[in-house]
Scaffold this motif. Structure first.
Motif, PDB file in Angstrom:
ATOM      1  N   VAL A 132       3.451  -2.635   2.428  1.00 47.03           N
ATOM      2  CA  VAL A 132       3.471  -2.749   3.879  1.00 47.03           C
ATOM      3  C   VAL A 132       2.248  -2.050   4.454  1.00 47.03           C
ATOM      4  CG1 VAL A 132       4.869  -2.381   5.946  1.00 47.03           C
ATOM      5  CG2 VAL A 132       5.987  -2.530   3.715  1.00 47.03           C
ATOM      6  N   ARG A 133       1.546  -2.717   5.353  1.00 52.98           N
ATOM      7  CA  ARG A 133       0.422  -2.072   6.042  1.00 52.98           C
ATOM      8  C   ARG A 133       1.021  -1.324   7.234  1.00 52.98           C
ATOM      9  NH1 ARG A 133      -4.020  -0.736   3.965  1.00 52.98           N
ATOM     10  NH2 ARG A 133      -5.909  -0.769   5.202  1.00 52.98           N
ATOM     11  N   VAL A 134       0.978   0.008   7.183  1.00 56.51           N
ATOM     12  CA  VAL A 134       1.634   0.825   8.210  1.00 56.51           C
ATOM     13  C   VAL A 134       0.607   1.611   9.031  1.00 56.51           C
ATOM     14  CG1 VAL A 134       3.769   1.094   6.856  1.00 56.51           C
ATOM     15  CG2 VAL A 134       1.929   2.795   6.629  1.00 56.51           C
ATOM     16  N   LEU A 135       1.090   2.207  10.114  1.00 59.38           N
ATOM     17  CA  LEU A 135       0.237   3.086  10.919  1.00 59.38           C
ATOM     18  C   LEU A 135       0.519   4.520  10.495  1.00 59.38           C
ATOM     19  CD1 LEU A 135       0.857   1.469  14.419  1.00 59.38           C
ATOM     20  CD2 LEU A 135      -0.867   0.868  12.714  1.00 59.38           C
ATOM     21  N   CYS A 163      -9.194   5.508  13.235  1.00 60.39           N
ATOM     22  CA  CYS A 163      -9.985   5.455  12.005  1.00 60.39           C
ATOM     23  C   CYS A 163      -9.593   4.230  11.199  1.00 60.39           C
ATOM     24  CB  CYS A 163      -9.748   6.711  11.170  1.00 60.39           C
ATOM     25  SG  CYS A 163     -10.706   8.108  11.782  1.00 60.39           S
ATOM     26  N   LEU A 164     -10.596   3.601  10.616  1.00 57.89           N
ATOM     27  CA  LEU A 164     -10.342   2.385   9.844  1.00 57.89           C
ATOM     28  C   LEU A 164     -11.066   2.423   8.511  1.00 57.89           C
ATOM     29  CD1 LEU A 164     -10.766  -0.328  12.632  1.00 57.89           C
ATOM     30  CD2 LEU A 164      -8.610   0.457  11.627  1.00 57.89           C
ATOM     31  N   ARG A 165     -10.482   1.706   7.561  1.00 59.90           N
ATOM     32  CA  ARG A 165     -11.138   1.490   6.280  1.00 59.90           C
ATOM     33  C   ARG A 165     -12.185   0.383   6.460  1.00 59.90           C
ATOM     34  NH1 ARG A 165      -7.817   0.909   0.634  1.00 59.90           N
ATOM     35  NH2 ARG A 165      -9.551   0.321  -0.707  1.00 59.90           N
ATOM     36  N   LYS A 166     -13.156   0.345   5.565  1.00 63.03           N
ATOM     37  CA  LYS A 166     -14.266  -0.602   5.693  1.00 63.03           C
ATOM     38  C   LYS A 166     -13.804  -2.060   5.713  1.00 63.03           C
ATOM     39  CE  LYS A 166     -17.752   2.198   3.346  1.00 63.03           C
ATOM     40  NZ  LYS A 166     -18.837   2.178   4.311  1.00 63.03           N
ATOM     41  N   ARG A 167     -14.642  -2.886   6.286  1.00 58.32           N
ATOM     42  CA  ARG A 167     -14.332  -4.313   6.414  1.00 58.32           C
ATOM     43  C   ARG A 167     -14.138  -4.985   5.058  1.00 58.32           C
ATOM     44  NH1 ARG A 167     -19.107  -6.473   8.754  1.00 58.32           N
ATOM     45  NH2 ARG A 167     -19.799  -7.293   6.779  1.00 58.32           N
ATOM     46  N   THR A 211      -6.181   8.754   5.289  1.00 61.18           N
ATOM     47  CA  THR A 211      -4.959   9.522   5.578  1.00 61.18           C
ATOM     48  C   THR A 211      -5.268  11.017   5.696  1.00 61.18           C
ATOM     49  OG1 THR A 211      -3.653   7.877   4.392  1.00 61.18           O
ATOM     50  CG2 THR A 211      -2.615  10.019   4.753  1.00 61.18           C
ATOM     51  N   ARG A 212      -6.134  11.498   4.802  1.00 65.83           N
ATOM     52  CA  ARG A 212      -6.539  12.918   4.885  1.00 65.83           C
ATOM     53  C   ARG A 212      -7.187  13.212   6.241  1.00 65.83           C
ATOM     54  NH1 ARG A 212      -9.399  12.368  -0.774  1.00 65.83           N
ATOM     55  NH2 ARG A 212      -7.641  12.751  -2.165  1.00 65.83           N
ATOM     56  N   ALA A 213      -8.052  12.291   6.683  1.00 69.28           N
ATOM     57  CA  ALA A 213      -8.761  12.493   7.956  1.00 69.28           C
ATOM     58  C   ALA A 213      -7.796  12.517   9.131  1.00 69.28           C
ATOM     59  CB  ALA A 213      -9.817  11.404   8.141  1.00 69.28           C
ATOM     60  N   GLY A 222      -4.518   5.720  12.047  1.00 67.86           N
ATOM     61  CA  GLY A 222      -5.199   4.794  11.142  1.00 67.86           C
ATOM     62  C   GLY A 222      -4.219   3.777  10.583  1.00 67.86           C
ATOM     63  N   ILE A 223      -4.756   2.865   9.776  1.00 67.55           N
ATOM     64  CA  ILE A 223      -3.912   1.833   9.149  1.00 67.55           C
ATOM     65  C   ILE A 223      -4.069   1.947   7.635  1.00 67.55           C
ATOM     66  CG2 ILE A 223      -3.352  -0.628   9.071  1.00 67.55           C
ATOM     67  CD1 ILE A 223      -5.009  -1.047  11.584  1.00 67.55           C
ATOM     68  N   VAL A 224      -2.940   2.081   6.940  1.00 64.27           N
ATOM     69  CA  VAL A 224      -2.988   2.237   5.473  1.00 64.27           C
ATOM     70  C   VAL A 224      -1.822   1.500   4.816  1.00 64.27           C
ATOM     71  CG1 VAL A 224      -4.136   4.501   5.561  1.00 64.27           C
ATOM     72  CG2 VAL A 224      -1.639   4.387   5.510  1.00 64.27           C
ATOM     73  N   ASN A 225      -1.913   1.314   3.510  1.00 65.89           N
ATOM     74  CA  ASN A 225      -0.762   0.800   2.763  1.00 65.89           C
ATOM     75  C   ASN A 225       0.238   1.931   2.566  1.00 65.89           C
ATOM     76  OD1 ASN A 225      -1.749  -1.758   2.637  1.00 65.89           O
ATOM     77  ND2 ASN A 225      -2.191  -1.744   0.442  1.00 65.89           N
ATOM     78  N   HIS A 226       1.511   1.598   2.732  1.00 66.81           N
ATOM     79  CA  HIS A 226       2.552   2.637   2.781  1.00 66.81           C
ATOM     80  C   HIS A 226       2.610   3.501   1.522  1.00 66.81           C
ATOM     81  CE1 HIS A 226       4.803  -0.080   0.162  1.00 66.81           C
ATOM     82  NE2 HIS A 226       5.589   0.942  -0.086  1.00 66.81           N
TER      83      HIS A 226
END
Ligand SMILES: [Fe+2]
Length: 342
Positions: A132-135, A163-167, A211-213, A222-226
């Motif tokens: 799941v792509r979560v906030l 904050c976002l991960r690269k394209r 996530t650390r940032a 930010g947006i990350v995988n759970h």
């Protein structure tokens, strides 16, 4: 009896043999399946071992990063040693199919165990696990009640906080493809423009760094995988990350964008029967739970019940299919780039 030996290691690929060798002797009649895997999880070997013990089929596992795995297959062409391909992310698996690297196979077992939205209509690939792509939110930086879904990241009050991960991360490409399907191009472009204008930090190479940032207050959201958060909470990356992950809130949008890892038969597979047996095993409830459990992914049906996931253990998937994510990948990359997503 099982032998698991690391045969070679390089930047590109590692090879392991799992099972079969002692049980059957190394005769030419020993059954084998050669797996190329872009799932970089050590714990998968336990599932392969269970399969090998059940069936007597030896697994030769070649691990490599998703992109180099696809390049390797293209390079090898008809001479490829691959029987079964495992990849993470909808864009990668769809690209592999589009490049003609997979072959169609349908069975009642696969159709029954893999829900329709998670498999290729032509039977070239089948999802095995879900993510799941979560906030991820720092509650001292951002009011968590104001951030509920992906589109909220475009709101002006988040100026300088996103904050976002690269394209080039396929995870984000698939998220944008998902929004293109759900909301159409105009709305997705507006979302991207707003969200990108809220970004202040340089784009991150990975979900863990991001996530650390957020935890350190460099970013608000930010947006990350759970599963990255779950792994950090479990202390997989050490105690520092465990503390950091404890500082963030995880918000699962409703509905949520779901991505998968998936498997398919290699176009030039030679051990077809063995590859099919393994694919059907991995897609079965036992196989899917076996793969997803220790990685904190979710199985094809139901949820991962690990305690690290207790704060964000369930989700309501949106209706976008994995096939659609592949179809909109190119468009997604194009509008991401036009919006200034680095
Ligand atoms: Fe990942």
């Amino acid at each position: 009896m099982v032998l698991s030996a690391r045969i070679s290691s390089s930047m590109l690929a590692s090879i392991f043999f799992i099972g079969g060798m002692f049980a059957q002797g190394r005769s030419s009649t020993a059954r084998e399946v050669r797996v190329y895997s872009g799932r970089h999880y050590n714990t998968d070997k336990k599932v392969f071992k269970e399969f090998a013990e059940k069936t007597g089929i030896r697994i030769r596992l070649i691990e490599a990063e998703g992109i180099s795995l696809i390049e390797k297959l293209k390079r090898e062409g008809k001479n490829s040693n691959a029987d079964l391909i495992l990849l993470v992310d909808a864009a990668r698996i769809n690209n592999a199919a589009k490049a003609g690297l997979l072959k169609s196979y349908r069975s009642t077992k696969l159709d029954k165990n893999v829900p329709e939205q998670y498999r290729d209509p032509q039977g070239r690939w089948y999802a095995l696990t879900r993510r799941v792509r979560v906030l991820v939110v720092n509650p001292s930086e951002v009011n968590v009640n104001e951030v509920k879904t992906y589109s909220d990241l475009a709101k002006p009050f988040l100026k300088g906080k996103v904050c976002l991960r690269k394209r080039n991360s396929p995870y984000n490409q698939s998220l944008v493809a998902d929004q293109l399907v759900l909301r159409g191009e105009a709305a997705t472009r507006r979302w991207l423009d707003g969200m990108i204008s809220n970004v202040s930090q340089p784009y991150f190479p990975g979900d863990i760094g991001l996530t650390r940032a957020v935890a350190q207050g460099l970013c608000g959201v930010g947006i990350v995988n759970h599963y990255y958060i779950a792994r950090m909470l479990a202390g997989v990356n050490g105690s520092k990350d465990k503390v950091l992950a404890g500082k963030v809130d995880v918000i699962t949008p409703d509905p949520a964008h779901i991505n998968v890892s998936a498997g398919g038969l290699a176009r030039y597979a030679k051990n077809n029967k063995e590859a099919i047996e393994l694919l059907e095993y991995l897609a079965s409830p036992e196989g899917s739970i076996g793969l997803a459990g220790p990685t904190y992914e979710h199985p094809l049906r139901g949820y991962n019940s690990s305690k690290e996931l207790s704060g964000f253990s369930t989700f309501n998937p949106d209706k976008v299919t994995i096939r659609q994510l592949g179809r909109f990948n190119k468009k997604a990359i194009q509008i991401m780039s036009q919006s200034g997503w680095d």
